[in-house]
Design an enzyme around this catalytic site. Structure first.
Site, PDB file in Angstrom:
ATOM      1  N   HIS A 137       0.770  -0.835   0.417  1.00 42.80           N
ATOM      2  CA  HIS A 137       0.660   0.516   0.065  1.00 42.80           C
ATOM      3  C   HIS A 137       1.126   1.285  -0.076  1.00 42.80           C
ATOM      4  O   HIS A 137       1.519   1.452   0.340  1.00 42.80           O
ATOM      5  CB  HIS A 137      -0.733  -0.174   1.178  1.00 42.80           C
ATOM      6  N   LEU A 139     -10.853  -3.003   3.395  1.00 42.15           N
ATOM      7  CA  LEU A 139      -9.594  -2.508   3.085  1.00 42.15           C
ATOM      8  C   LEU A 139      -8.238  -1.491   3.383  1.00 42.15           C
ATOM      9  O   LEU A 139      -8.873  -0.985   4.203  1.00 42.15           O
ATOM     10  CB  LEU A 139     -10.389  -1.591   2.016  1.00 42.15           C
ATOM     11  N   ASP A 140      -6.849  -2.626   3.067  1.00 42.21           N
ATOM     12  CA  ASP A 140      -5.813  -1.580   3.397  1.00 42.21           C
ATOM     13  C   ASP A 140      -6.209  -1.876   5.013  1.00 42.21           C
ATOM     14  O   ASP A 140      -5.411  -0.961   6.176  1.00 42.21           O
ATOM     15  CB  ASP A 140      -5.284  -0.544   3.261  1.00 42.21           C
ATOM     16  N   GLN A 141      -6.602  -3.268   5.379  1.00 48.04           N
ATOM     17  CA  GLN A 141      -6.306  -3.305   7.020  1.00 48.04           C
ATOM     18  C   GLN A 141      -6.038  -4.732   8.446  1.00 48.04           C
ATOM     19  O   GLN A 141      -5.959  -4.929   9.187  1.00 48.04           O
ATOM     20  CB  GLN A 141      -7.663  -2.767   7.843  1.00 48.04           C
TER      21      GLN A 141
END
Length: 278
Positions: A187, A222-224
């Site tokens: 990311h 999402l992105d976690q």
């Protein structure tokens, strides 16, 4: 036959765990080459990575460990053979190119089984390294339909890990569940800041003084997912969003390749949406 294997152990913390594990290895006439351990005092959980050499009776070794250690113990014995990956890409080449070059010159010890793209832009680059490239286009397909085709192509190669090298599509929950803690994403920001799209524009508008990149396992948020590796570089008011993006690409490729190397050497424990790296 003498082999090398890695023993990964995690369990509720207790007195004498290291002694119990190493004594069992000794009884099995296994030589300990390297050993690292960590205790998370907040969760009272113990982690240990042990590199072993010898003649293995895997079933008996794991049974002895299970009998001697706390009830909720997880033990895995992993061979040291070269791992296989499939790389997913869209259009950006910097992370993919870095992995291809490091693999070509031996800096990454991995078999790149295939590269799969939802666009065809990177085919020529991949094929220069004599690696198969497959186009699995998302056009005129729902996300579920596309991810199903993607998973079918991936499974042809039975990879140990799937690497998202700037793959710019959100994967559906069924896909994620198919490969738990096996999909590594890069990311382009220092998570949890600036999630989602256009992080450099977000960072520029906020006037940040550092920008970074985060490699993590994906999950359904999402992105976690559990964070594996992060790094940052300094920027200042002279950087616009484009300059931040150029600088950020260098961080992205470095962080992704380091995270991949940790995974390839079985150094990552995932526990409660966090990682312990030994």
């Amino acid at each position: 036959m003498i082999e090398k294997k890695i023993l990964l152990t995690d369990c509720p913390d207790d007195k004498g765990l290291i002694a119990k594990i190493t004594n069992i290895c000794y009884k099995h006439q296994l030589n300990i080459l390297h050993n690292n351990e960590f205790v998370d005092f907040e969760t009272k959980h113990f982690f240990m990575r042990t590199e072993l050499e010898g003649i293995f009776n895997e079933a008996t070794l794991l049974e002895d460990l299970k009998y001697s250690l706390p009830e909720e113990t997880n033990c895995r014995l992993i061979g040291t053979q070269r791992k296989r990956i499939v790389i997913l890409v869209t259009k950006e080449a910097h992370c993919l190119g870095d992995i291809l070059m490091k693999n070509y010159y031996g800096a990454l010890d991995v078999e790149i089984a295939a590269v799969i793209g939802n666009h065809d832009n990177l085919r020529e680059l991949v094929e220069r390294f004599n690696i198969p490239f497959h186009l699995v286009s998302h056009e005129n397909l729902t996300r579920v339909e596309h991810d199903k085709l993607l998973a079918e192509k991936i499974d042809e190669y039975t990879p140990d890990y799937i690497v998202l090298a700037k793959y710019m599509r959100v994967l559906n929950p069924e896909f994620v569940a198919r490969y738990p803690n096996r999909v590594i994403n890069i990311h382009h920001s220092f998570l949890p800041a600036f999630i989602g799209a256009k992080p450099y524009q977000q960072a520029y508008k906020r006037g940040v003084k550092i920008i970074g990149a985060t490699a993590h396992f994906i999950n359904n948020e999402l992105d976690q997912g559990p964070i594996i590796m992060q790094n940052v570089i300094n920027v200042d008011h002279t950087y616009n969003a484009e300059a931040m993006m150029r600088a950020g690409r260098d961080v992205e490729k470095t962080v992704l390749s380091r995270a991949l190397d940790l995974a390839l050497h079985d150094r990552i424990f995932v526990y409660k949406n966090k990682t312990v790296v030994l």
